[in-house]
Design a protein around this motif. Structure first.
Motif, PDB file in Angstrom:
ATOM      1  N   GLY A 141      31.461  38.159  42.316  1.00  0.00           N
ATOM      2  CA  GLY A 141      30.662  37.909  43.324  1.00  0.00           C
ATOM      3  C   GLY A 141      30.241  36.219  42.864  1.00  0.00           C
ATOM      4  O   GLY A 141      29.299  35.552  43.473  1.00  0.00           O
ATOM      5  N   GLY A 142      31.496  36.096  42.550  1.00  0.00           N
ATOM      6  CA  GLY A 142      31.757  34.195  42.019  1.00  0.00           C
ATOM      7  C   GLY A 142      31.567  33.759  43.352  1.00  0.00           C
ATOM      8  O   GLY A 142      32.260  33.925  45.036  1.00  0.00           O
ATOM      9  N   THR A 143      32.559  31.958  43.316  1.00  0.00           N
ATOM     10  CA  THR A 143      32.948  31.639  44.321  1.00  0.00           C
ATOM     11  C   THR A 143      33.919  30.338  43.506  1.00  0.00           C
ATOM     12  O   THR A 143      33.740  30.180  42.654  1.00  0.00           O
ATOM     13  N   ILE A 144      35.084  31.002  45.158  1.00  0.00           N
ATOM     14  CA  ILE A 144      36.100  29.831  44.288  1.00  0.00           C
ATOM     15  C   ILE A 144      36.342  28.062  45.044  1.00  0.00           C
ATOM     16  O   ILE A 144      35.755  28.203  46.102  1.00  0.00           O
ATOM     17  N   ILE A 145      36.305  27.395  44.041  1.00  0.00           N
ATOM     18  CA  ILE A 145      36.499  26.390  45.043  1.00  0.00           C
ATOM     19  C   ILE A 145      37.807  25.621  44.907  1.00  0.00           C
ATOM     20  O   ILE A 145      38.653  25.956  43.785  1.00  0.00           O
ATOM     21  N   GLU A 146      37.964  25.054  46.022  1.00  0.00           N
ATOM     22  CA  GLU A 146      39.824  24.461  45.501  1.00  0.00           C
ATOM     23  C   GLU A 146      39.560  22.841  46.850  1.00  0.00           C
ATOM     24  O   GLU A 146      39.171  23.601  47.321  1.00  0.00           O
ATOM     25  N   GLY A 147      40.621  22.537  46.298  1.00  0.00           N
ATOM     26  CA  GLY A 147      41.165  20.904  46.788  1.00  0.00           C
ATOM     27  C   GLY A 147      42.371  21.276  47.948  1.00  0.00           C
ATOM     28  O   GLY A 147      42.997  22.072  47.005  1.00  0.00           O
ATOM     29  N   THR A 148      42.291  21.327  48.882  1.00  0.00           N
ATOM     30  CA  THR A 148      43.028  22.015  49.651  1.00  0.00           C
ATOM     31  C   THR A 148      43.959  21.145  50.849  1.00  0.00           C
ATOM     32  O   THR A 148      43.033  20.804  52.045  1.00  0.00           O
ATOM     33  N   SER A 149      45.029  21.107  51.505  1.00  0.00           N
ATOM     34  CA  SER A 149      45.710  20.664  53.342  1.00  0.00           C
ATOM     35  C   SER A 149      45.336  21.949  54.199  1.00  0.00           C
ATOM     36  O   SER A 149      45.540  21.263  54.629  1.00  0.00           O
ATOM     37  N   GLY A 150      44.683  22.997  53.511  1.00  0.00           N
ATOM     38  CA  GLY A 150      44.136  23.777  54.460  1.00  0.00           C
ATOM     39  C   GLY A 150      45.432  25.369  54.213  1.00  0.00           C
ATOM     40  O   GLY A 150      44.539  26.297  54.421  1.00  0.00           O
ATOM     41  N   ASN A 151      46.403  24.872  53.823  1.00  0.00           N
ATOM     42  CA  ASN A 151      46.676  26.518  54.009  1.00  0.00           C
ATOM     43  C   ASN A 151      46.591  27.447  52.687  1.00  0.00           C
ATOM     44  O   ASN A 151      46.453  28.748  52.581  1.00  0.00           O
ATOM     45  N   THR A 152      46.216  26.296  50.961  1.00  0.00           N
ATOM     46  CA  THR A 152      45.767  27.564  50.620  1.00  0.00           C
ATOM     47  C   THR A 152      44.595  27.623  50.598  1.00  0.00           C
ATOM     48  O   THR A 152      44.372  28.706  50.302  1.00  0.00           O
ATOM     49  N   GLY A 153      43.388  26.729  50.948  1.00  0.00           N
ATOM     50  CA  GLY A 153      42.349  27.817  51.234  1.00  0.00           C
ATOM     51  C   GLY A 153      42.166  28.999  52.564  1.00  0.00           C
ATOM     52  O   GLY A 153      41.557  29.852  51.932  1.00  0.00           O
ATOM     53  N   MET A 154      43.346  28.977  53.281  1.00  0.00           N
ATOM     54  CA  MET A 154      43.688  30.143  54.056  1.00  0.00           C
ATOM     55  C   MET A 154      43.855  31.427  52.989  1.00  0.00           C
ATOM     56  O   MET A 154      43.280  32.323  53.400  1.00  0.00           O
ATOM     57  N   GLY A 155      44.810  31.665  52.070  1.00  0.00           N
ATOM     58  CA  GLY A 155      45.451  31.964  51.641  1.00  0.00           C
ATOM     59  C   GLY A 155      44.389  32.088  49.974  1.00  0.00           C
ATOM     60  O   GLY A 155      43.812  33.531  50.265  1.00  0.00           O
ATOM     61  N   LEU A 156      43.851  31.762  49.666  1.00  0.00           N
ATOM     62  CA  LEU A 156      42.780  32.267  49.050  1.00  0.00           C
ATOM     63  C   LEU A 156      40.832  32.961  49.496  1.00  0.00           C
ATOM     64  O   LEU A 156      40.459  33.194  48.812  1.00  0.00           O
ATOM     65  N   ALA A 157      40.584  32.458  50.685  1.00  0.00           N
ATOM     66  CA  ALA A 157      39.644  32.520  51.861  1.00  0.00           C
ATOM     67  C   ALA A 157      40.303  34.409  51.882  1.00  0.00           C
ATOM     68  O   ALA A 157      39.384  34.926  51.853  1.00  0.00           O
ATOM     69  N   LEU A 158      41.613  34.553  52.957  1.00  0.00           N
ATOM     70  CA  LEU A 158      41.393  36.026  52.550  1.00  0.00           C
ATOM     71  C   LEU A 158      41.522  36.955  51.422  1.00  0.00           C
ATOM     72  O   LEU A 158      40.791  38.139  51.628  1.00  0.00           O
ATOM     73  N   ALA A 159      42.260  36.446  49.866  1.00  0.00           N
ATOM     74  CA  ALA A 159      41.895  36.921  49.260  1.00  0.00           C
ATOM     75  C   ALA A 159      40.208  37.342  48.609  1.00  0.00           C
ATOM     76  O   ALA A 159      39.559  38.496  47.936  1.00  0.00           O
ATOM     77  N   ALA A 160      39.639  36.287  49.063  1.00  0.00           N
ATOM     78  CA  ALA A 160      38.480  36.581  49.045  1.00  0.00           C
ATOM     79  C   ALA A 160      37.865  37.228  49.478  1.00  0.00           C
ATOM     80  O   ALA A 160      36.959  38.262  48.939  1.00  0.00           O
ATOM     81  N   ILE A 161      37.929  37.218  50.662  1.00  0.00           N
ATOM     82  CA  ILE A 161      37.124  38.125  51.586  1.00  0.00           C
ATOM     83  C   ILE A 161      37.598  39.831  51.425  1.00  0.00           C
ATOM     84  O   ILE A 161      36.515  40.515  50.868  1.00  0.00           O
ATOM     85  N   ILE A 162      38.735  40.129  50.842  1.00  0.00           N
ATOM     86  CA  ILE A 162      39.198  41.443  50.104  1.00  0.00           C
ATOM     87  C   ILE A 162      38.272  41.893  48.430  1.00  0.00           C
ATOM     88  O   ILE A 162      38.366  43.203  48.247  1.00  0.00           O
ATOM     89  N   LYS A 163      38.108  40.161  47.732  1.00  0.00           N
ATOM     90  CA  LYS A 163      37.702  40.787  46.073  1.00  0.00           C
ATOM     91  C   LYS A 163      36.576  40.355  46.023  1.00  0.00           C
ATOM     92  O   LYS A 163      35.581  41.346  45.319  1.00  0.00           O
ATOM     93  N   GLY A 164      35.536  39.893  47.496  1.00  0.00           N
ATOM     94  CA  GLY A 164      34.319  40.026  47.571  1.00  0.00           C
ATOM     95  C   GLY A 164      33.931  38.884  46.717  1.00  0.00           C
ATOM     96  O   GLY A 164      33.048  38.622  45.904  1.00  0.00           O
ATOM     97  N   TYR A 165      34.406  37.138  47.009  1.00  0.00           N
ATOM     98  CA  TYR A 165      33.869  35.940  46.860  1.00  0.00           C
ATOM     99  C   TYR A 165      34.067  35.185  47.799  1.00  0.00           C
ATOM    100  O   TYR A 165      34.185  35.497  48.888  1.00  0.00           O
ATOM    101  N   LYS A 166      32.711  34.050  47.269  1.00  0.00           N
ATOM    102  CA  LYS A 166      32.779  32.897  48.643  1.00  0.00           C
ATOM    103  C   LYS A 166      33.946  31.930  48.067  1.00  0.00           C
ATOM    104  O   LYS A 166      33.991  31.676  46.792  1.00  0.00           O
ATOM    105  N   CYS A 167      33.944  31.269  48.852  1.00  0.00           N
ATOM    106  CA  CYS A 167      34.842  30.431  49.087  1.00  0.00           C
ATOM    107  C   CYS A 167      33.964  28.959  49.357  1.00  0.00           C
ATOM    108  O   CYS A 167      34.029  28.659  50.609  1.00  0.00           O
TER     109      CYS A 167
END
Length: 451
Positions: free
Chosen positions: A63-89
């Protein structure tokens, strides 16, 4: 057989031979086309790996929140993983990144904070600083930190490097990467050099980044740092993911050269790539003197061109920055010397107009009065009218003229002119800086494009 979720589609991206665009190079060039990952970039690989390691180490909790500085692409990868794993971004990014990247991150449920580009990394407004601050303020959150998180390069050591080795059957001689965080080049490069120490690893950097100077001297020189447009590569600090001992050479590519090359890749190879892929291939061309006939070069094509439709693939954006060398109405006029514009008055007769056409060997004449163009006459149009009624030759042009030619800006690109010149409308007009009118016909456009 089906897959359990979208994350299982990450990796095993195709290795595609480049043909037309690299025909002047002596070697074989193979592109690792990373936009086949579900998030359309190579960053999916390390995004999932960083999350998995954080979970294993207990730093990222349910249930945690992932925080990251990104030019966009890393954020997209993290967001997809967050959806599957149940995290916020929550992601921070810079205002130089394309709008498409920000919109895509929001589309997959992330909160995006846009920060200024032209500030020092330590500045509290920078996207590095803001992401670190948010990690201290948001409960049950974890700052991924792709720059210093060594799970980044581990992903490429475990995945990207082995894939390249297997896909080339161990024949790879060079790895070329336009590099930012250092994860891809350090991880994949380390694996490949363990398999064959003779493999050369070349890094492509951007002007405005300090990485090349650091590689060459070991010195962090902030005088090297200045704003640049290229997205996703170069840095104004040295991320911990870099293992400079793995890299054999750095080369810098200009913003313009990277953008132009990306467009060439799309048009000449049918591979719709992003900005950094253009920079990577341009960097390879800059180092071509070091290549031999039997070399097998693998170049990373990081992401998809859809992220750059409003920038690299937008003619207006390219022209505004002087990146697109396009011919214009003005170029056509300058290229044909000091020919004056032949015009007629509304009161001139059809016979006089036909005589002018024959004298100057022209097909199109604007009809002008004191206020400018009010109509036009064409050879084809007059021929039909005179053929149907020979007596019309004594009539005034204003009685038989056609509609005026379109009036365009003097700097209008030739490609735009070609769409304005039709069967019914055989020319366009423009005013120069002095206010004088000039004409461009279909024949002028064809001549210009043939040069």
């Amino acid at each position: 057989m089906w897959l359990n979720n979208i994350l299982e589609t990450i990796g095993n991206t195709p290795l595609v031979k480049l043909n037309k665009i690299t025909e002047d190079l002596p070697c074989t060039v193979l592109a690792k086309v990373e936009y086949f990952n579900p998030g359309n970039s190579i960053k999916d690989r390390m995004a999932v790996k960083m999350i998995e390691v954080a979970e294993q180490e207990g730093k990222l909790k349910p249930g945690g929140t992932i925080i990251e500085g990104t030019s966009g692409n890393t954020g997209m990868g993290l967001a997809l993983a967050a959806i599957i794993k149940g995290y916020k971004c929550i992601f921070t990014t810079t205002d130089k990144q394309s709008k498409e990247k920000v919109d895509i991150l929001k589309a997959v449920g992330a909160e995006v904070v846009v920060c200024p580009t032209n500030v020092e990394p330590e500045d509290p407004r920078s996207y590095y600083s803001v992401s670190k601050r948010l990690a201290t303020e948001v409960p049950n959150s974890f700052y991924i930190n792709q720059y210093d998180n060594l799970a980044n390069r581990l992903a490429h050591y475990e995945q990207t490097g082995p894939e390249i080795w297997e896909q080339t059957e161990g024949k790879v001689t060079h790895l070329v990467v336009a590099t930012g965080t250092g994860g891809t080049i350090s991880g994949a490069g380390k694996y490949l050099k363990e398999k064959n120490p003779n493999i050369k690893v070349w890094a492509v950097d951007s002007y405005g980044s300090l990485l090349t100077k650091y590689f060459e001297t070991g010195e962090i020189d902030m005088k090297e740092v200045h704003p640049y447009i290229t997205e996703g590569i170069g840095e104004d600090f040295v991320p911990q993911n870099y293992d400079m001992s793995v890299i054999d050479k750095f080369t810098k590519v200009t913003d313009k050269d990277g953008a132009v090359m990306a467009r060439r890749i799309a048009k000449e190879e049918g591979i719709f790539v992003g900005y950094s892929a253009g920079s990577a291939l341009q960097g390879l061309f800059q180092l071509k003197d070091s290549l031999k006939k039997d070399d097998v070069v693998v170049i990373i094509f990081h992401d998809h061109g859809s992220r750059y439709v409003a920038k690299v693939y937008n003619d207006q954006w390219m022209m505004e920055r002087g990146f697109l060398d396009v011919k214009t109405f003005k170029d056509i006029i300058n290229g044909r010397g000091t020919k004056r514009l032949i015009t007629v008055q509304p009161t001139n007769t059809v016979a006089e107009t036909v005589e002018l056409m024959q004298q100057y060997d022209i097909e199109h004449i604007p009809v002008m009065n004191g206020n400018g163009p009010i109509g036009s006459v064409s050879e084809n149009g007059l021929f039909q009218k005179v053929f149907n009624n020979p007596d019309i030759k004594s009539e005034a042009v204003e009685n038989v003229m056609e509609k005026p030619y379109p009036l365009v800006a003097f700097e209008t690109p030739v490609e735009r002119l070609s769409s304005l010149i039709t069967k019914e409308n055989g020319a366009v007009l423009a005013k120069d800086e002095k206010g004088d009118y000039h004409i461009v016909t279909k024949y002028d456009v064809l001549q210009s494009l043939a040069k």
